[in-house]
Design a protein around this motif. Structure first.
Motif, PDB file in Angstrom:
ATOM      1  N   THR A 173       0.846  -1.191   0.000  1.00  0.00           N
ATOM      2  CA  THR A 173       0.000   0.000   0.000  1.00  0.00           C
ATOM      3  C   THR A 173       0.879   1.237   0.000  1.00  0.00           C
ATOM      4  O   THR A 173       1.758   1.383   0.862  1.00  0.00           O
ATOM      5  N   LEU A 174       0.662   2.110  -0.976  1.00  0.00           N
ATOM      6  CA  LEU A 174       1.405   3.363  -1.024  1.00  0.00           C
ATOM      7  C   LEU A 174       0.773   4.376  -0.083  1.00  0.00           C
ATOM      8  O   LEU A 174      -0.447   4.551  -0.065  1.00  0.00           O
ATOM      9  N   VAL A 175       1.628   5.045   0.686  1.00  0.00           N
ATOM     10  CA  VAL A 175       1.163   6.075   1.615  1.00  0.00           C
ATOM     11  C   VAL A 175       2.022   7.317   1.435  1.00  0.00           C
ATOM     12  O   VAL A 175       3.138   7.259   0.911  1.00  0.00           O
ATOM     13  N   LEU A 176       1.498   8.462   1.886  1.00  0.00           N
ATOM     14  CA  LEU A 176       2.128   9.758   1.640  1.00  0.00           C
ATOM     15  C   LEU A 176       2.092  10.586   2.918  1.00  0.00           C
ATOM     16  O   LEU A 176       1.104  10.558   3.658  1.00  0.00           O
ATOM     17  N   ARG A 177       3.160  11.357   3.160  1.00  0.00           N
ATOM     18  CA  ARG A 177       3.155  12.314   4.267  1.00  0.00           C
ATOM     19  C   ARG A 177       4.136  13.441   3.982  1.00  0.00           C
ATOM     20  O   ARG A 177       5.057  13.305   3.147  1.00  0.00           O
ATOM     21  N   ALA A 178       3.947  14.546   4.687  1.00  0.00           N
ATOM     22  CA  ALA A 178       4.962  15.595   4.795  1.00  0.00           C
ATOM     23  C   ALA A 178       5.553  15.449   6.187  1.00  0.00           C
ATOM     24  O   ALA A 178       4.858  15.640   7.189  1.00  0.00           O
ATOM     25  N   ALA A 179       6.826  15.097   6.279  1.00  0.00           N
ATOM     26  CA  ALA A 179       7.428  14.696   7.550  1.00  0.00           C
ATOM     27  C   ALA A 179       7.737  15.904   8.421  1.00  0.00           C
ATOM     28  O   ALA A 179       8.539  16.774   8.057  1.00  0.00           O
ATOM     29  N   ASN A 180       7.088  15.975   9.576  1.00  0.00           N
ATOM     30  CA  ASN A 180       7.373  17.024  10.559  1.00  0.00           C
ATOM     31  C   ASN A 180       8.790  16.815  11.084  1.00  0.00           C
ATOM     32  O   ASN A 180       9.112  15.745  11.607  1.00  0.00           O
ATOM     33  N   PRO A 181       9.670  17.812  10.972  1.00  0.00           N
ATOM     34  CA  PRO A 181      11.050  17.625  11.446  1.00  0.00           C
ATOM     35  C   PRO A 181      11.154  17.510  12.959  1.00  0.00           C
ATOM     36  O   PRO A 181      12.186  17.062  13.465  1.00  0.00           O
ATOM     37  N   LEU A 182      10.099  17.926  13.678  1.00  0.00           N
ATOM     38  CA  LEU A 182      10.055  17.707  15.112  1.00  0.00           C
ATOM     39  C   LEU A 182       9.642  16.262  15.350  1.00  0.00           C
ATOM     40  O   LEU A 182       8.557  15.842  14.936  1.00  0.00           O
ATOM     41  N   LEU A 215      -1.171   9.366   4.626  1.00  0.00           N
ATOM     42  CA  LEU A 215      -2.356   9.286   3.778  1.00  0.00           C
ATOM     43  C   LEU A 215      -2.230   8.071   2.859  1.00  0.00           C
ATOM     44  O   LEU A 215      -1.216   7.906   2.166  1.00  0.00           O
ATOM     45  N   THR A 216      -3.251   7.225   2.824  1.00  0.00           N
ATOM     46  CA  THR A 216      -3.256   6.063   1.944  1.00  0.00           C
ATOM     47  C   THR A 216      -3.573   6.493   0.515  1.00  0.00           C
ATOM     48  O   THR A 216      -4.600   7.125   0.260  1.00  0.00           O
ATOM     49  N   LEU A 217      -2.677   6.135  -0.424  1.00  0.00           N
ATOM     50  CA  LEU A 217      -2.863   6.471  -1.833  1.00  0.00           C
ATOM     51  C   LEU A 217      -3.487   5.328  -2.623  1.00  0.00           C
ATOM     52  O   LEU A 217      -4.216   5.552  -3.583  1.00  0.00           O
ATOM     53  N   GLY A 218      -3.179   4.093  -2.276  1.00  0.00           N
ATOM     54  CA  GLY A 218      -3.685   2.940  -3.022  1.00  0.00           C
ATOM     55  C   GLY A 218      -2.690   1.809  -2.978  1.00  0.00           C
ATOM     56  O   GLY A 218      -1.604   1.911  -2.403  1.00  0.00           O
ATOM     57  N   ARG A 219      -3.047   0.682  -3.629  1.00  0.00           N
ATOM     58  CA  ARG A 219      -2.226  -0.520  -3.569  1.00  0.00           C
ATOM     59  C   ARG A 219      -1.489  -0.754  -4.875  1.00  0.00           C
ATOM     60  O   ARG A 219      -1.941  -0.364  -5.952  1.00  0.00           O
ATOM     61  N   ILE A 220      -0.338  -1.396  -4.747  1.00  0.00           N
ATOM     62  CA  ILE A 220       0.433  -1.866  -5.900  1.00  0.00           C
ATOM     63  C   ILE A 220       0.794  -3.324  -5.644  1.00  0.00           C
ATOM     64  O   ILE A 220       0.791  -3.782  -4.498  1.00  0.00           O
ATOM     65  N   ASN A 221       1.066  -4.050  -6.722  1.00  0.00           N
ATOM     66  CA  ASN A 221       1.470  -5.444  -6.606  1.00  0.00           C
ATOM     67  C   ASN A 221       2.800  -5.622  -7.313  1.00  0.00           C
ATOM     68  O   ASN A 221       2.939  -5.264  -8.479  1.00  0.00           O
ATOM     69  N   VAL A 222       3.779  -6.148  -6.605  1.00  0.00           N
ATOM     70  CA  VAL A 222       5.094  -6.429  -7.173  1.00  0.00           C
ATOM     71  C   VAL A 222       5.224  -7.941  -7.305  1.00  0.00           C
ATOM     72  O   VAL A 222       5.055  -8.680  -6.337  1.00  0.00           O
TER      73      VAL A 222
END
Length: 462
Positions: A424-433, A454-461
């Protein structure tokens, strides 16, 4: 298109995955609205507290209202102990306490705070610095107004600002630094001692104001700065503004209100690159969100219009935390706090295989009034079925460029280097704190796979 560089270990992993395929699984919502290959992401409620925005209290522990920052003042003599000596413990103790609660700090230093002991360092008094006692604002002679054009004071401020920047520029504990130092409360005025008929002008000369502006601009490249008043002399400086009479003398009209000064200085669009903040006028904090609004006396008293015109990102509003709001007033205050600053939402995502990597594109909208104030690292990660992150990629995406009403499409090519199976692909903006409040997108799938992502969706490898 943004390409993420790959090192030798990543290339070796890719060589073993020549047969890998990436398949985006069907989305729960129709893709037609987003366009071919795109999958819509469902919208959700914005977080009650997102980093670097909203209402903030004076530093302390509060559970009465959601927040991500805290505010404090410090006298200059708390850290400047000699002409070339600094003891930073007082500042570090404040920053550490606030960071320990998962929050970033906003602060300013002062020389003169009505009603508090003087913040002027002893060594300057010993050098003969002229000071003026006064009784305004309930001071009753406790503080004194220094001669801001005294050459020893000017040189001391130069050294202090340079040292402050060397030590704290880019410090993850800090959200915003207000220039302070000059005038009552460090608010860059000495009214009523401002040269009006029958009064002396105690404030710093234009030359000294410009000297302080230049010193801060030179000392800080990463941490965001704010000064009290817009003006032609600070238009070109890399700093925003703080309106400390917010919703009282904000809207244009008499020629001296905050937005009057913004228009006169030609800085009404500066919010696009430099965030604005301030303080909700204390007399309005306890009444502005009542239904009906029942604040007595003069003033704009129009919170929504003030936010829309200033594009403010955060406001000091201690009443929200002590004594706090209840009932409908709480709901209105929370709505007002959430209307400040950015509100980011990923509207659609597209994935696909190209060669040995994953092509990723996201569309992001900003439904707020200002951009996100920092370029925190925007990261994509692949999580396994157990919710554990198998790999993280850091993109070069800049959230500061996602403007209100101007949706952005961000793309990246990511080397796979993943084990076989579903991810599952996920996304964030990483708080440096490290333990800071995570930035949460206004999406239904925020935090559903991994907290803070944030969940973006699934991929299969395979």
């Amino acid at each position: 298109m943004v390409h993420t560089p790959t090192g030798r270990p990543a290339r070796m992993a890719l060589a073993a995955l020549l047969a890998a395929t990436v398949t985006a699984l069907p989305a729960p919502t129709p893709a037609s609205a987003a366009g071919p290959g795109w999958r819509n992401l469902a919208a959700g409620q914005a977080a009650d507290a997102n980093p670097l925005k909203g209402f903030i209290p004076y530093a302390g522990t509060y559970t009465t209202f959601p927040h991500s920052m805290e505010w404090f003042y410090l006298p200059l003599n708390a850290v400047m102990t000699g002409a070339h000596r600094f003891d930073w413990r007082a500042l570090d103790e404040q920053l550490d306490a606030i960071a320990g609660r998962g929050h970033q700090a906003a602060f300013r230093f002062y020389l003169d705070y009505p009603g508090k002991p003087s913040g002027v360092p002893r060594f300057l008094l010993d050098q003969g610095l002229l000071t003026r006692p006064y009784d305004d604002f309930g001071n009753d002679g406790q503080s004194v107004s220094p001669d801001y054009d005294d050459p020893n004071l000017a040189a001391a401020l130069d050294r202090f600002i340079a040292a402050l920047g060397r030590r704290y520029d880019g410090d993850p504990r800090i959200g915003f630094v207000q220039l302070g130092l000059l005038g009552f409360w460090g608010e860059w005025h000495t009214w009523p001692h401002n040269g009006d008929p029958g009064t002396e002008n105690w404030f710093a000369s234009q030359a000294e104001q410009l000297r302080v502006l230049n010193a801060y601009d030179d000392a800080f490249d990463r941490t965001r700065l704010m000064v009290r008043y817009p003006g032609a002399d600070n238009k070109a400086h890399d700093l925003g503004y703080h309106d400390d009479s917010f919703a009282y003398s904000t809207l244009p009209g008499p020629g001296w209100h905050f937005m009057d000064l913004m228009r006169q200085a030609g800085t009404t669009d500066k919010w696009r690159t430099n965030p604005n903040g301030g303080e909700l006028r204390p007399e309005l904090q306890g009444c502005l969100f009542n239904t009906p609004m029942d604040c007595p006396g003069d003033g704009d008293k129009d919170f929504g219009a003030s936010v829309a015109q200033t594009h403010a990102t955060w406001l000091l509003n201690h009443h929200a935390f002590s004594p706090g709001y209840t009932g409908a007033a709480y709901d209105q205050a929370l709505k007002g706090a959430k209307s400040l600053g950015y509100e980011l939402r990923v509207t659609a995502v597209r994935t696909g295989q190209r060669g040995r990597g994953l092509d990723l594109a996201v569309r992001i909208s900003n439904d707020g009034v200002a951009p996100f104030p920092y370029d925190w690292p925007v990261q994509v990660a692949a999580a396994g079925r157990d919710g554990r992150i198998a790999r993280t990629w850091t993109t070069s995406w800049k959230l500061t460029r996602v403007m209100p009403g101007e949706p952005a499409e961000l793309t990246a090519s990511l080397p796979l280097g993943l084990p076989k199976g579903d991810h599952t692909l996920v996304l964030r903006a990483a708080n440096p704190l490290r333990n800071g409040v995570p930035l949460r997108f206004a999406n239904a799938d925020q935090d559903t796979t991994v907290p803070g992502w944030l969940t973006l969706g699934r991929i299969n490898v395979s």
